[in-house]
Each structure stands twice: as structure tokens, then as C-alpha cells.
Design a protein around this motif. Structure first.
Motif, PDB file in Angstrom:
ATOM      1  N   UNK A  49      36.847  39.142  33.157  1.00 57.76           N
ATOM      2  CA  UNK A  49      35.524  39.511  33.625  1.00 57.76           C
ATOM      3  C   UNK A  49      35.015  38.676  34.782  1.00 57.76           C
ATOM      4  N   UNK A  50      35.926  37.950  35.460  1.00 56.30           N
ATOM      5  CA  UNK A  50      35.495  37.164  36.613  1.00 56.30           C
ATOM      6  C   UNK A  50      35.266  38.090  37.807  1.00 56.30           C
ATOM      7  N   UNK A  51      34.170  37.910  38.503  1.00 57.31           N
ATOM      8  CA  UNK A  51      33.829  38.775  39.635  1.00 57.31           C
ATOM      9  C   UNK A  51      34.712  38.459  40.836  1.00 57.31           C
ATOM     10  N   UNK A  52      35.135  39.513  41.515  1.00 58.17           N
ATOM     11  CA  UNK A  52      35.885  39.358  42.767  1.00 58.17           C
ATOM     12  C   UNK A  52      34.871  39.282  43.907  1.00 58.17           C
ATOM     13  N   UNK A  53      34.839  38.160  44.562  1.00 57.80           N
ATOM     14  CA  UNK A  53      33.882  37.957  45.645  1.00 57.80           C
ATOM     15  C   UNK A  53      34.595  37.982  46.987  1.00 57.80           C
ATOM     16  N   UNK A 113      38.984  36.303  51.253  1.00 60.20           N
ATOM     17  CA  UNK A 113      39.207  35.483  52.445  1.00 60.20           C
ATOM     18  C   UNK A 113      40.110  34.300  52.128  1.00 60.20           C
ATOM     19  N   UNK A 114      39.874  33.650  50.976  1.00 56.82           N
ATOM     20  CA  UNK A 114      40.684  32.499  50.589  1.00 56.82           C
ATOM     21  C   UNK A 114      42.140  32.893  50.355  1.00 56.82           C
ATOM     22  N   UNK A 152      39.589  30.903  36.328  1.00 60.90           N
ATOM     23  CA  UNK A 152      41.018  31.062  36.596  1.00 60.90           C
ATOM     24  C   UNK A 152      41.306  31.166  38.090  1.00 60.90           C
ATOM     25  N   UNK A 153      40.429  31.862  38.834  1.00 60.71           N
ATOM     26  CA  UNK A 153      40.650  32.000  40.274  1.00 60.71           C
ATOM     27  C   UNK A 153      40.603  30.650  40.968  1.00 60.71           C
ATOM     28  N   UNK A 154      39.706  29.778  40.551  1.00 60.18           N
ATOM     29  CA  UNK A 154      39.601  28.460  41.170  1.00 60.18           C
ATOM     30  C   UNK A 154      40.874  27.653  40.946  1.00 60.18           C
ATOM     31  N   UNK A 186      37.894  28.873  47.328  1.00 61.74           N
ATOM     32  CA  UNK A 186      38.236  29.404  46.019  1.00 61.74           C
ATOM     33  C   UNK A 186      37.555  28.730  44.858  1.00 61.74           C
ATOM     34  N   UNK A 187      36.873  27.605  45.101  1.00 63.53           N
ATOM     35  CA  UNK A 187      36.226  26.883  44.011  1.00 63.53           C
ATOM     36  C   UNK A 187      34.867  27.493  43.681  1.00 63.53           C
ATOM     37  N   UNK A 188      34.412  27.332  42.434  1.00 66.62           N
ATOM     38  CA  UNK A 188      33.116  27.914  42.039  1.00 66.62           C
ATOM     39  C   UNK A 188      31.974  27.270  42.809  1.00 66.62           C
TER      40      UNK A 188
END
Length: 294
Positions: free
Chosen positions: A114-118, A123-124, A237-239, A281-283
Motif C-alpha cells: 500500500x505504499x504510494x508511488x510518487x 525520477x529516482x 520498502x522503496x526507501x 527515494x527516502x521518506x
């Protein structure tokens, strides 16, 4: 802006890929030559068995197959595929393909966590792949199909391992030492038959070999994977996926410092681009709304 707590967690978690980036130098300089599967098996299995013995706790119930799945994805299958890709793809192209790993994590985290794709994630991803390309890719190559599939498979294994580790977490009452030991043991057992069937035993071990294996088992596996799994628990997880891009940076810098390898302007640019990708990529901490004036 990234919050101070997230920044310190990211910095500590980033030490794991930094240590993994040093394993190429340790392997080529201190270990028996031409035995990468020996190196990867010894890196995982002894430390894993030690941690399991220290924790005195085995998986229970559903965690038998979960620990096996995580060990295969994070360590066993990932290292085998990385070994195949490294041998079949020249010129650093394996590292370029592996840099697609954050793309997989962004997609998997959106689907299962459920992590949002920003926009900054997209870009990262592009900056990360481009930075790794500037860092390691040299000249034109004719990609080997098996090598390309192995590199993509390795990237997907790592991405799946990060996502599932985040989704499943740790079972209640199980410490990080034991949790890491389960995965290292499972991954090492997967690697063991590949090593025994594809490589010969070395004729003997030197003092340098002992130092190299000690480094791989302690820093290269036990401590680094504990830090890595701790980071997955505390960061999105993305970070975490973008932090893995630090591994080829460290490998390149160590090659320049200790193996007389060149470091071009384009490679320095690649390092800067990778750093930017990791930062994006970090929060980010939520922006404070301006106070309403009466």
C-alpha cells in the motif's frame, strides 16, 4: 525534507550495501581464486548456523516456509543469479540491469504494502539506473541472453525479498539475531549444492584466506544483514531499495583506492547522480502548514 530519525536509520541501513560493495575486493584479494560460490556459501551458512545456535529457537508453523522463502530470495537464489550474471555479462552491464531493482520494489510495494508511488520515486529510479550506467558501464557489448535473464532475476529476487520481509515482519518474541540467522542458514543451504557440484575444494587455506572468510562471515553477512533487516522494518520498502545502489559506488571507490583502477569524470558524475537518487527515494517529512494569522 527527510526527518532526522529517518535520516539516521537510512544512514545505518546504507552501511549494509556499503559492506557488500567491499566484498568484491575482499574476494579477489584475500580468498582462493575462481571460487565465487565457495565465497557466497561461506559468507552465509556459518554465520547463520551460529546465530540460530545463539538464539536457540527454530521457526514454528508458517514461519518454516516463510524463513525458507526469505532466505532464498534475499540470499540464496539472489547470489546464484548474481554469480551467473557476473560471469556471462562483461563491462558492468550486470550492475546496470540490477539497478532496475528499485523499479520492481516500487511496483511490488504499491501492490502488496500500500505504499504510494510518487513522482520522485519514478525520477529516482531513472536517476539510479543512469548513475549506475555512468559508474560501471564501459564500451559496447553484445548482451548474453542467459546473463540478462539472470541479472533481471537477481534484481527481482532482491526486490521480492525486501517486499516480503516488510510485509511479513518478524514473528512475535523473535529477536533480530535469530531472524537473521534463519535467513542466512536457509540461503546458505540453498547455495551449498551449487558450490559442491560446480566448484572444487581449494588445496589449502592461507592466513589471508582466513582473514577474508572472517570478514565475509562477520561484517559481510551477520552484521550487515542484521542492519539491513532492521532498516526494512523501520523504513518504507522503496526507501530501502534505493539504498542498495550504494554497493557499486563503494566497489568502484575501493577499486580506485586499492587496485589502481581509474576514476573518470563520468564516474564521479555517476556517483553524484546515484546519491541524488538515493536522497529522492527516502521518506520525506510532512510539510508544516503555515499558521493562520488572526
Amino acid at each position: 525534507m527527510t526527518s532526522g530519525r529517518n535520516l539516521s536509520t537510512a544512514a545505518l541501513t546504507g552501511l549494509a550495501p556499503a559492506v557488500w560493495g567491499s566484498t568484491y575486493l575482499v574476494t579477489t584479494e584475500l580468498l582462493p581464486p575462481d571460487r565465487p560460490l565457495l565465497a557466497t556459501t561461506m559468507r552465509a551458512l556459518p554465520g547463520g548456523l551460529f546465530l540460530v545456535a545463539l538464539g536457540r529457537r527454530l521457526p514454528a508453523g508458517i514461519w518454516w516456509w516463510r524463513a525458507l522463502a526469505l532466505g532464498v530470495l534475499n540470499i540464496g537464489a539472489f547470489n546464484v543469479l548474481l554469480f551467473v550474471a557476473a560471469y556471462r555479462l562483461p563491462g558492468g552491464i550486470a550492475a546496470v540491469i540490477m539497478s532496475a531493482q528499485p523499479v520492481f520494489v516500487v511496483a511490488l510495494a504499491a501492490l502488496f504494502l500500500g505504499e504510494r508511488v510518487r513522482g520522485r520515486h519514478a525520477l529516482a529510479c531513472g536517476l539510479g539506473a543512469g548513475g549506475v550506467g555512468l559508474l560501471v558501464f564501459k564500451g559496447s557489448v553484445s548482451p548474453d541472453g542467459v546473463g540478462v535473464l539472470a541479472a533481471l532475476g537477481g534484481a527481482l529476487c532482491m526486490a521480492s525479498g525486501i517486499t516480503l520481509t516488510k510485509r511479513w515482519g518478524r514473528p512475535g518474541g523473535v529477536g533480530l539475531l535469530t531472524f537473521t540467522g534463519w535467513q542466512l542458514t536457509a540461503g546458505g543451504l540453498v547455495l551449498l549444492p551449487f558450490w559442491l557440484s560446480l566448484e572444487d575444494l581449494p588445496d589449502g587455506l592461507t592466513g589471508s584466506n582466513a582473514v577474508g572468510f572472517t570478514y565475509l562471515i562477520t561484517l559481510g553477512a551477520v552484521l550487515s544483514y542484521m542492519v539491513w533487516f532492521r532498516g526494512i522494518e523501520r523504513l518504507p520498502a522503496t526507501a530501502v531499495s534505493f539504498l542498495a545502489l550504494g554497493s557499486p559506488v563503494v566497489a568502484t571507490l575501493l577499486g580506485y583506492l586499492f587496485k589502481d583502477q581509474t576514476l573518470s569524470v563520468l564516474q564521479l558524475l555517476g556517483i553524484a547522480v546515484i546519491f541524488l537518487a538515493v536522497t529522492l527515494g527516502q521518506p520525506q517529512s510532512p510539510r508544516r502548514k503555515p499558521a493562520l494569522t488572526p
